[in-house]
Design a protein around this motif. Structure first.
Motif, PDB file in Angstrom:
ATOM      1  N   VAL A  70     -14.902 -12.818   4.106  1.00  0.00           N
ATOM      2  CA  VAL A  70     -13.450 -12.657   4.141  1.00  0.00           C
ATOM      3  C   VAL A  70     -12.884 -13.620   5.174  1.00  0.00           C
ATOM      4  CG1 VAL A  70     -11.603 -11.082   4.870  1.00  0.00           C
ATOM      5  CG2 VAL A  70     -13.423 -10.254   3.393  1.00  0.00           C
ATOM      6  N   ALA A  71     -11.764 -14.226   4.822  1.00  0.00           N
ATOM      7  CA  ALA A  71     -11.018 -15.078   5.764  1.00  0.00           C
ATOM      8  C   ALA A  71      -9.808 -14.272   6.230  1.00  0.00           C
ATOM      9  CB  ALA A  71     -10.585 -16.369   5.080  1.00  0.00           C
ATOM     10  N   PRO A  72      -9.810 -13.779   7.461  1.00  0.00           N
ATOM     11  CA  PRO A  72      -8.777 -12.841   7.915  1.00  0.00           C
ATOM     12  C   PRO A  72      -7.363 -13.422   8.020  1.00  0.00           C
ATOM     13  CG  PRO A  72     -10.217 -13.435   9.733  1.00  0.00           C
ATOM     14  CD  PRO A  72     -10.804 -14.040   8.492  1.00  0.00           C
ATOM     15  N   GLU A  73      -7.222 -14.732   8.096  1.00  0.00           N
ATOM     16  CA  GLU A  73      -5.901 -15.326   8.300  1.00  0.00           C
ATOM     17  C   GLU A  73      -4.911 -14.929   7.207  1.00  0.00           C
ATOM     18  OE1 GLU A  73      -8.754 -17.379   8.108  1.00  0.00           O
ATOM     19  OE2 GLU A  73      -9.064 -17.127  10.258  1.00  0.00           O
ATOM     20  N   ARG A  74      -5.334 -14.965   5.950  1.00  0.00           N
ATOM     21  CA  ARG A  74      -4.414 -14.626   4.855  1.00  0.00           C
ATOM     22  C   ARG A  74      -4.005 -13.160   4.916  1.00  0.00           C
ATOM     23  NH1 ARG A  74      -3.144 -17.710   0.262  1.00  0.00           N
ATOM     24  NH2 ARG A  74      -1.446 -16.241   0.066  1.00  0.00           N
ATOM     25  N   PHE A  75      -4.871 -12.309   5.424  1.00  0.00           N
ATOM     26  CA  PHE A  75      -4.517 -10.897   5.528  1.00  0.00           C
ATOM     27  C   PHE A  75      -3.453 -10.680   6.597  1.00  0.00           C
ATOM     28  CE2 PHE A  75      -8.473 -10.702   3.255  1.00  0.00           C
ATOM     29  CZ  PHE A  75      -8.153  -9.801   2.262  1.00  0.00           C
ATOM     30  N   ARG A  76      -3.429 -11.527   7.589  1.00  0.00           N
ATOM     31  CA  ARG A  76      -2.354 -11.462   8.588  1.00  0.00           C
ATOM     32  C   ARG A  76      -1.016 -11.765   7.925  1.00  0.00           C
ATOM     33  NH1 ARG A  76      -6.243 -14.532  11.723  1.00  0.00           N
ATOM     34  NH2 ARG A  76      -7.465 -13.025  12.869  1.00  0.00           N
ATOM     35  N   GLU A  77      -1.027 -12.714   6.989  1.00  0.00           N
ATOM     36  CA  GLU A  77       0.183 -13.055   6.239  1.00  0.00           C
ATOM     37  C   GLU A  77       0.640 -11.859   5.400  1.00  0.00           C
ATOM     38  OE1 GLU A  77       1.078 -15.651   2.279  1.00  0.00           O
ATOM     39  OE2 GLU A  77      -0.195 -16.599   3.786  1.00  0.00           O
ATOM     40  N   VAL A  78      -0.284 -11.198   4.750  1.00  0.00           N
ATOM     41  CA  VAL A  78       0.044 -10.016   3.945  1.00  0.00           C
ATOM     42  C   VAL A  78       0.592  -8.916   4.850  1.00  0.00           C
ATOM     43  CG1 VAL A  78      -0.909  -8.185   2.481  1.00  0.00           C
ATOM     44  CG2 VAL A  78      -1.638 -10.542   2.150  1.00  0.00           C
ATOM     45  N   ASP A  79      -0.050  -8.732   5.980  1.00  0.00           N
ATOM     46  CA  ASP A  79       0.397  -7.711   6.933  1.00  0.00           C
ATOM     47  C   ASP A  79       1.810  -8.000   7.417  1.00  0.00           C
ATOM     48  OD1 ASP A  79      -0.133  -5.344   8.490  1.00  0.00           O
ATOM     49  OD2 ASP A  79      -0.313  -6.669  10.234  1.00  0.00           O
ATOM     50  N   ALA A  80       2.095  -9.254   7.703  1.00  0.00           N
ATOM     51  CA  ALA A  80       3.435  -9.629   8.157  1.00  0.00           C
ATOM     52  C   ALA A  80       4.467  -9.362   7.069  1.00  0.00           C
ATOM     53  CB  ALA A  80       3.453 -11.096   8.569  1.00  0.00           C
ATOM     54  N   TRP A  81       4.112  -9.643   5.831  1.00  0.00           N
ATOM     55  CA  TRP A  81       5.029  -9.396   4.717  1.00  0.00           C
ATOM     56  C   TRP A  81       5.278  -7.898   4.553  1.00  0.00           C
ATOM     57  CZ3 TRP A  81       4.959  -7.031  -0.119  1.00  0.00           C
ATOM     58  CH2 TRP A  81       6.014  -7.376  -0.952  1.00  0.00           C
ATOM     59  N   LEU A  82       4.208  -7.118   4.635  1.00  0.00           N
ATOM     60  CA  LEU A  82       4.330  -5.667   4.484  1.00  0.00           C
ATOM     61  C   LEU A  82       5.120  -5.032   5.621  1.00  0.00           C
ATOM     62  CD1 LEU A  82       0.780  -4.706   3.215  1.00  0.00           C
ATOM     63  CD2 LEU A  82       2.924  -4.555   1.936  1.00  0.00           C
ATOM     64  N   GLU A  83       5.105  -5.686   6.774  1.00  0.00           N
ATOM     65  CA  GLU A  83       5.823  -5.165   7.938  1.00  0.00           C
ATOM     66  C   GLU A  83       7.307  -4.962   7.636  1.00  0.00           C
ATOM     67  OE1 GLU A  83       6.712  -6.884  12.303  1.00  0.00           O
ATOM     68  OE2 GLU A  83       4.600  -6.897  11.687  1.00  0.00           O
ATOM     69  N   HIS A  84       7.862  -5.787   6.757  1.00  0.00           N
ATOM     70  CA  HIS A  84       9.267  -5.650   6.370  1.00  0.00           C
ATOM     71  C   HIS A  84       9.542  -4.302   5.697  1.00  0.00           C
ATOM     72  CE1 HIS A  84      10.313  -9.740   7.352  1.00  0.00           C
ATOM     73  NE2 HIS A  84       9.288 -10.180   6.652  1.00  0.00           N
ATOM     74  N   PHE A  85       8.503  -3.704   5.144  1.00  0.00           N
ATOM     75  CA  PHE A  85       8.673  -2.467   4.399  1.00  0.00           C
ATOM     76  C   PHE A  85       8.168  -1.253   5.157  1.00  0.00           C
ATOM     77  CE2 PHE A  85       8.367  -6.009   1.530  1.00  0.00           C
ATOM     78  CZ  PHE A  85       9.508  -5.838   0.761  1.00  0.00           C
ATOM     79  N   GLY A  86       7.718  -1.463   6.379  1.00  0.00           N
ATOM     80  CA  GLY A  86       7.157  -0.390   7.192  1.00  0.00           C
ATOM     81  C   GLY A  86       8.098   0.767   7.411  1.00  0.00           C
ATOM     82  N   ARG A  87       9.360   0.493   7.476  1.00  0.00           N
ATOM     83  CA  ARG A  87      10.331   1.568   7.723  1.00  0.00           C
ATOM     84  C   ARG A  87      10.281   2.641   6.633  1.00  0.00           C
ATOM     85  NH1 ARG A  87      15.462  -2.030   5.801  1.00  0.00           N
ATOM     86  NH2 ARG A  87      14.711  -2.101   3.695  1.00  0.00           N
ATOM     87  N   PHE A  88       9.810   2.272   5.447  1.00  0.00           N
ATOM     88  CA  PHE A  88       9.773   3.228   4.345  1.00  0.00           C
ATOM     89  C   PHE A  88       8.671   4.270   4.516  1.00  0.00           C
ATOM     90  CE2 PHE A  88      11.713  -0.524   2.258  1.00  0.00           C
ATOM     91  CZ  PHE A  88      12.949   0.048   2.005  1.00  0.00           C
ATOM     92  N   TRP A  89       7.615   3.915   5.242  1.00  0.00           N
ATOM     93  CA  TRP A  89       6.550   4.899   5.408  1.00  0.00           C
ATOM     94  C   TRP A  89       6.309   5.313   6.854  1.00  0.00           C
ATOM     95  CZ3 TRP A  89       5.172   0.066   3.204  1.00  0.00           C
ATOM     96  CH2 TRP A  89       4.505  -0.792   4.048  1.00  0.00           C
ATOM     97  N   GLU A  90       6.847   4.600   7.827  1.00  0.00           N
ATOM     98  CA  GLU A  90       6.628   4.965   9.221  1.00  0.00           C
ATOM     99  C   GLU A  90       7.136   6.362   9.535  1.00  0.00           C
ATOM    100  OE1 GLU A  90       8.320   1.871  11.573  1.00  0.00           O
ATOM    101  OE2 GLU A  90       6.660   0.498  11.190  1.00  0.00           O
ATOM    102  N   GLN A  91       8.315   6.687   9.029  1.00  0.00           N
ATOM    103  CA  GLN A  91       8.875   8.014   9.269  1.00  0.00           C
ATOM    104  C   GLN A  91       7.967   9.093   8.682  1.00  0.00           C
ATOM    105  OE1 GLN A  91      12.818   8.304   7.694  1.00  0.00           O
ATOM    106  NE2 GLN A  91      13.640   9.132   9.575  1.00  0.00           N
TER     107      GLN A  91
END
Length: 117
Positions: A70-91
């Motif tokens: 696995v190359a972890p760099e691309r997963f950081r990109e996915v994580d950053a993209w998903l961060e925009h939607f974190g408010r929907f499940w953080e609560q």
């Protein structure tokens, strides 16, 4: 290719799951995926190529074998993209944490109440 296009394929997700456990020879990945999905060796090779070319996996030669990881760099990109939607499940996750803590307190209290005095 967008990261979610790559990860949207169940075969590629399975390959990444296998690689998440550590570096593996292409032959071992191919055998597992062929067994689980019933696809040909060239099809598995194509999925490995997509993962490699899109930066989700790396490959290094070791003699005649090719070892994938696995190359972890691309997963950081996915994580950053998903961060925009974190408010929907953080609560909801916060609420779940509160309920779990409450359940543990009640279980402890019940255990203490059930002890002979």
């Amino acid at each position: 290719m967008h990261a979610l296009d790559v990860l949207g394929d169940p075969v590629r997700r399975r390959i990444l799951e296998l690689l998440a456990d550590g570096e593996r020879p292409a032959g071992a990945v191919t055998e597992t995926v062929r067994t689980e999905f019933g696809i040909s060796q060239p099809a598995v090779s194509q999925h490995l190529r997509v993962l490699r070319e899109t930066g989700f996996a790396t490959v290094r030669p070791e003699g005649a074998r090719r070892l994938y990881a696995v190359a972890p760099e691309r997963f950081r990109e996915v994580d950053a993209w998903l961060e925009h939607f974190g408010r929907f499940w953080e609560q909801r996750l916060d609420a779940l944490g509160t309920e779990l803590a409450r359940g543990k307190r009640e279980a402890r209290r019940k255990t203490e109440d059930d002890r002979p005095h």
